[in-house]
Design a protein around this motif. Structure first.
Motif, mmCIF file in Angstrom:
data_model
loop_
_atom_site.group_PDB
_atom_site.id
_atom_site.type_symbol
_atom_site.label_atom_id
_atom_site.label_comp_id
_atom_site.label_asym_id
_atom_site.label_seq_id
_atom_site.Cartn_x
_atom_site.Cartn_y
_atom_site.Cartn_z
ATOM 1 N N VAL A 81 0.593 -1.227 -0.124
ATOM 2 C CA VAL A 81 -0.285 -0.134 -0.152
ATOM 3 C C VAL A 81 0.692 1.484 0.416
ATOM 4 N N GLY A 82 0.380 2.469 -0.195
ATOM 5 C CA GLY A 82 1.080 3.254 -0.645
ATOM 6 C C GLY A 82 1.000 4.696 0.428
ATOM 7 N N TRP A 83 1.295 5.424 0.540
ATOM 8 C CA TRP A 83 1.565 6.430 1.558
ATOM 9 C C TRP A 83 0.768 6.712 2.065
ATOM 10 N N CYS A 127 0.416 5.055 -9.893
ATOM 11 C CA CYS A 127 1.553 4.963 -12.023
ATOM 12 C C CYS A 127 0.766 4.005 -12.817
ATOM 13 N N THR A 128 0.124 3.156 -11.874
ATOM 14 C CA THR A 128 0.236 1.521 -12.795
ATOM 15 C C THR A 128 -1.802 0.924 -12.013
ATOM 16 N N THR A 129 -1.804 0.068 -13.712
ATOM 17 C CA THR A 129 -3.403 -0.434 -12.639
ATOM 18 C C THR A 129 -3.455 -0.992 -11.605
ATOM 19 N N GLY A 130 -2.456 -1.916 -11.553
ATOM 20 C CA GLY A 130 -2.401 -2.431 -9.884
ATOM 21 C C GLY A 130 -2.456 -0.927 -8.620
ATOM 22 N N GLY A 131 -1.654 -0.506 -8.926
ATOM 23 C CA GLY A 131 -1.803 0.825 -7.947
ATOM 24 C C GLY A 131 -3.676 1.056 -8.019
ATOM 25 N N LEU A 132 -3.820 1.396 -8.632
ATOM 26 C CA LEU A 132 -4.993 1.931 -8.870
ATOM 27 C C LEU A 132 -5.888 0.972 -8.078
ATOM 28 N N ARG A 133 -6.176 -0.343 -8.750
ATOM 29 C CA ARG A 133 -6.935 -1.723 -7.636
ATOM 30 C C ARG A 133 -6.174 -1.443 -6.425
ATOM 31 N N THR A 134 -5.038 -1.343 -5.749
ATOM 32 C CA THR A 134 -4.614 -1.435 -4.150
ATOM 33 C C THR A 134 -4.839 0.087 -4.137
ATOM 34 N N TRP A 135 -5.421 0.906 -4.164
ATOM 35 C CA TRP A 135 -5.681 2.389 -3.933
ATOM 36 C C TRP A 135 -6.992 1.944 -3.132
ATOM 37 N N LEU A 136 -7.866 1.125 -4.165
ATOM 38 C CA LEU A 136 -9.319 1.415 -4.077
ATOM 39 C C LEU A 136 -9.884 0.548 -3.192
ATOM 40 N N SER A 137 -8.572 -0.609 -3.195
ATOM 41 C CA SER A 137 -9.793 -2.042 -2.329
ATOM 42 C C SER A 137 -8.574 -2.111 -1.492
ATOM 43 N N LEU A 163 -7.801 4.055 -15.166
ATOM 44 C CA LEU A 163 -6.828 4.002 -14.551
ATOM 45 C C LEU A 163 -6.252 5.413 -15.383
ATOM 46 N N ALA A 164 -6.771 5.670 -16.791
ATOM 47 C CA ALA A 164 -6.317 6.845 -17.642
ATOM 48 C C ALA A 164 -7.403 8.635 -16.846
ATOM 49 N N ALA A 165 -8.570 7.189 -16.439
ATOM 50 C CA ALA A 165 -9.840 8.369 -15.406
ATOM 51 C C ALA A 165 -9.282 8.583 -14.309
ATOM 52 N N ALA A 166 -9.254 8.006 -13.244
ATOM 53 C CA ALA A 166 -8.943 7.935 -12.516
ATOM 54 C C ALA A 166 -7.510 9.550 -11.855
ATOM 55 N N ARG A 167 -6.874 9.546 -12.833
ATOM 56 C CA ARG A 167 -6.061 10.329 -12.782
ATOM 57 C C ARG A 167 -6.281 11.695 -13.291
#
Length: 216
Positions: free
Chosen positions: A7-9, A52-62, A80-84
């Protein structure tokens, strides 16, 4: 299963910093990109991007429970483009709050409606089973999860908390913070760090200008 190393910061960051719960999701979403590059106490911030990646987006939401039953769900490059894009729109809007202390009902804006956001994120407005007006994402999946961020922004604007989300005016910071001051006049995410640093930079610049203007 997502481990703590994945997970991120921003996970739990709003709670740690006392950001109100009703804007915590927005706060963590817009700060999922970190532009900080200044040096503080000998340490240079290097920034980063949780999305920065689709995996990162999935993790952020999950990790926030926004993708229930998401096993096998594919997060696409378009998602991912929509999220950004949504994050960029929200950060752009928040960047206008730094010098705007008007009350919500007195606000005016020359910003055009974002057709990009309108096209990417659909919500349902109606009456729920208990007879209460409600707003919820239309559909499911990643776009619906991201719509929750947008819905939170709408409600935050109605309560006046949206205007308290501000972007630090330090050009090498740009961190979004929640202005807890009563007059809503804060300009820096941390006065001791960014405020003092920029103040010293401006003082040095003024001294150089006066020195350059001295007759030789």
């Amino acid at each position: 299963m997502v481990s703590s190393d994945d997970v991120g910061w921003t996970v739990g960051l709003a709670g740690k910093l006392g950001v109100p719960e009703d804007v915590a999701l927005i706060y963590e979403f817009v700060n999922s990109v970190d532009h900080r590059s200044f040096v503080y106490q000998g340490h240079r911030n290097v920034g980063g991007d949780e999305l920065c990646t689709t995996g990162g987006l999935r993790t952020w939401l999950s990790v926030r429970g926004l993708l229930p039953g998401a096993d096998g769900l594919v997060v696409s490059a378009a998602d991912l483009a929509a999220a950004r894009s949504l994050r960029g729109e929200l950060r752009d809007a928040i960047s206008t709050h730094a010098t705007d202390t008007s009350e919500p009902e007195a606000e005016t804006s020359s910003r055009p409606a974002s057709s990009q956001v309108e096209r990417l994120f659909a919500v349902w407005v109606g009456i729920d089973a208990q007879g209460r007006p409600s707003v919820r994402p239309r559909g499911d999946g990643v776009r619906a999860a991201l719509s929750l961020v947008l819905i939170e922004a709408v409600f935050a604007h109605a309560t006046g908390r949206w205007q308290r989300l501000k972007m630090c005016l330090a050009p090498d910071c740009r961190w979004v913070f929640f202005d807890k001051s009563k007059p809503r006049t804060a300009r820096w995410c941390e006065t001791e760090i960014c405020g003092n640093r920029i103040k010293k930079t401006n003082q040095r610049a003024r001294r150089r200008e006066r020195s350059d203007g001295q007759p030789q």
